[in-house]
Motif scaffolding. Structure first.
Motif, mmCIF file in Angstrom:
data_model
loop_
_atom_site.group_PDB
_atom_site.id
_atom_site.type_symbol
_atom_site.label_atom_id
_atom_site.label_comp_id
_atom_site.label_asym_id
_atom_site.label_seq_id
_atom_site.Cartn_x
_atom_site.Cartn_y
_atom_site.Cartn_z
ATOM 1 N N UNK A 104 24.488 36.133 -59.639
ATOM 2 C CA UNK A 104 24.503 37.360 -58.834
ATOM 3 C C UNK A 104 25.058 38.498 -59.697
ATOM 4 N N UNK A 105 24.716 39.742 -59.343
ATOM 5 C CA UNK A 105 25.169 40.873 -60.157
ATOM 6 C C UNK A 105 26.696 40.932 -60.267
ATOM 7 N N UNK A 106 27.168 41.410 -61.400
ATOM 8 C CA UNK A 106 28.617 41.524 -61.620
ATOM 9 C C UNK A 106 29.151 42.838 -61.073
ATOM 10 N N UNK A 107 28.317 43.860 -61.128
ATOM 11 C CA UNK A 107 28.771 45.195 -60.740
ATOM 12 C C UNK A 107 28.616 45.399 -59.231
ATOM 13 N N UNK A 109 27.236 47.659 -57.581
ATOM 14 C CA UNK A 109 25.933 48.159 -57.112
ATOM 15 C C UNK A 109 25.050 47.026 -56.612
ATOM 16 N N UNK A 110 25.295 45.823 -57.116
ATOM 17 C CA UNK A 110 24.515 44.680 -56.664
ATOM 18 C C UNK A 110 23.064 44.697 -57.105
ATOM 19 N N UNK A 111 22.807 45.327 -58.245
ATOM 20 C CA UNK A 111 21.439 45.435 -58.748
ATOM 21 C C UNK A 111 21.425 45.050 -60.226
ATOM 22 N N UNK A 134 8.678 36.916 -63.165
ATOM 23 C CA UNK A 134 8.019 37.993 -62.411
ATOM 24 C C UNK A 134 7.438 37.472 -61.093
ATOM 25 N N UNK A 135 7.059 36.188 -61.087
ATOM 26 C CA UNK A 135 6.470 35.612 -59.879
ATOM 27 C C UNK A 135 7.482 35.507 -58.754
ATOM 28 N N UNK A 136 8.704 35.172 -59.120
ATOM 29 C CA UNK A 136 9.714 34.979 -58.065
ATOM 30 C C UNK A 136 10.939 35.833 -58.344
ATOM 31 N N UNK A 137 10.801 37.145 -58.211
ATOM 32 C CA UNK A 137 11.959 38.000 -58.517
ATOM 33 C C UNK A 137 13.053 37.845 -57.455
ATOM 34 N N UNK A 138 14.295 37.811 -57.882
ATOM 35 C CA UNK A 138 15.371 37.791 -56.892
ATOM 36 C C UNK A 138 15.461 39.202 -56.302
ATOM 37 N N UNK A 139 15.936 39.317 -55.059
ATOM 38 C CA UNK A 139 15.869 40.617 -54.371
ATOM 39 C C UNK A 139 16.663 41.723 -55.066
ATOM 40 N N UNK A 140 17.598 41.347 -55.925
ATOM 41 C CA UNK A 140 18.428 42.373 -56.562
ATOM 42 C C UNK A 140 17.948 42.728 -57.979
#
Ligand code: ZN
Length: 325
Positions: A104-107, A109-111, A134-140
């Motif tokens: 999961x993102x560290x910052x 912003x969550x992106x 690219x086929x299964x990008x995580x939402x962030x």
């Protein structure tokens, strides 16, 4: 002109489409930014990435907040930039990024954003790793890929991305803007073939590496005009030491190509574009043999840089062909 101004003035479609996505929370998870050589693909990709996470977007990046600054200085852990300009991007590079992006993102912003500059320069294994991602990008996760040659990008990659296309600014407009910025004429004339934006052209003109290469280039054409032996000596002592990277070798060959285009034009009685160098171009048109086939040779030998052939050898061969009666 800042990049924000460049996008607004020169690339209204890209700006409109991306701003719409930003302000309506409808960004695509993957963009493919396309544009011919000379368009500021790398700078635009980074700028759009910044725009997604800037602290004070309007709606594009402010370039001043701490987040924008951290991205510029490669100090933002949720942003990765893979650059295919100098060396091809390998499977390990992509996998390292994937591993990072599966967390999961560290910052706050969550992106997480990754940029892959010049996707056409990825190895096949690297492309396959990227495809899965690219086929299964995580939402962030957001991806911004760039290419100068869309035909070389696998259709399966293209189809998973939303396309943004940078259009070319006419060369004479770039030239005029560069002169208005105070770039000297002979720098502006040659660099406007390589930079489709006056501010980036100006930055390059200020580099010592470019100035040295330019002097070596005109010296070598003058040497070719004098004699084969003098040319051999000049290429060996003055040019070869400057071409220590593939990028510098490509740049030298591309500049030489432009000079020879003008030499061929002069010989045919057509106007030239590098007018600040009219004297050596005219002289070369008179003295050098078979300049049309020499132009082809230069373009062919440029391809050999990619084959890891020693640049000194390529240049020696070049001088032989160019001076052979
Ligand atoms: Zn900002």
């Amino acid at each position: 002109m800042s990049l924000a101004q460049y996008l607004k003035n020169r690339q209204p479609l890209v700006t409109k489409s991306f701003c719409y996505g930003l302000s309506h929370d409808q960004l695509a998870h993957a963009y493919l930014l396309t544009g011919e050589a000379g368009t500021p693909l790398k700078e635009t990709a980074r700028y759009l990435a910044k725009s997604i996470i800037c602290d004070h977007p309007n709606p594009l990046a402010c370039e001043e907040c701490i987040t924008c600054q951290r991205i510029d200085h490669e100090e933002y852990p949720d942003f990765v930039f893979l650059d295919g300009e100098e060396e091809s991007i390998k499977k390990e590079d992509v996998q390292e990024t994937l591993t990072l992006f599966q967390k999961t993102p560290l910052e706050r912003k969550g992106v997480m954003i990754y940029v892959i500059h010049l996707v056409e320069n990825m190895t096949l294994e690297a492309v396959n790793s990227l495809l899965k991602f690219l086929e299964e990008p995580s939402p962030w996760t957001y991806a911004i890929l760039t290419t100068q040659n869309e035909e070389k990008v696998l259709p399966t990659i293209v189809s998973r991305c939303e396309k943004l296309r940078l259009i070319l600014t006419p060369r004479d407009e770039v030239l005029k803007e560069a002169l208005d910025l105070g770039v000297v004429q002979d720098d502006a004339e040659i660099l406007s073939y390589f930079y489709n934006d006056a501010s980036l052209l100006q930055l390059e003109a200020q580099k010592e590496s470019f100035q040295k290469l330019k002097v070596a280039l005109t010296d070598s054409i003058e040497a070719l005009n004098r004699s084969a032996n003098f040319a051999r000596f000049t290429f060996e002592t003055e040019v070869t030491p400057l071409l220590s990277t593939k990028a510098s070798a490509r740049f030298f060959f591309d500049m030489l190509t432009q000079f020879f285009r003008d030499i061929v034009a002069k010989k045919a009685g057509n106007p030239i574009t590098l007018t600040s160098n009219a004297t050596i171009i005219e002289e070369a048109a008179k003295k050098l043999p078979h300049v049309e086939s020499s132009l082809l040779t230069i373009m062919t030998l440029r391809g050999e840089i990619e084959l890891n052939i020693r640049v000194g050898l390529i240049l020696a061969h070049l001088v032989n062909v160019l001076t052979k009666e």
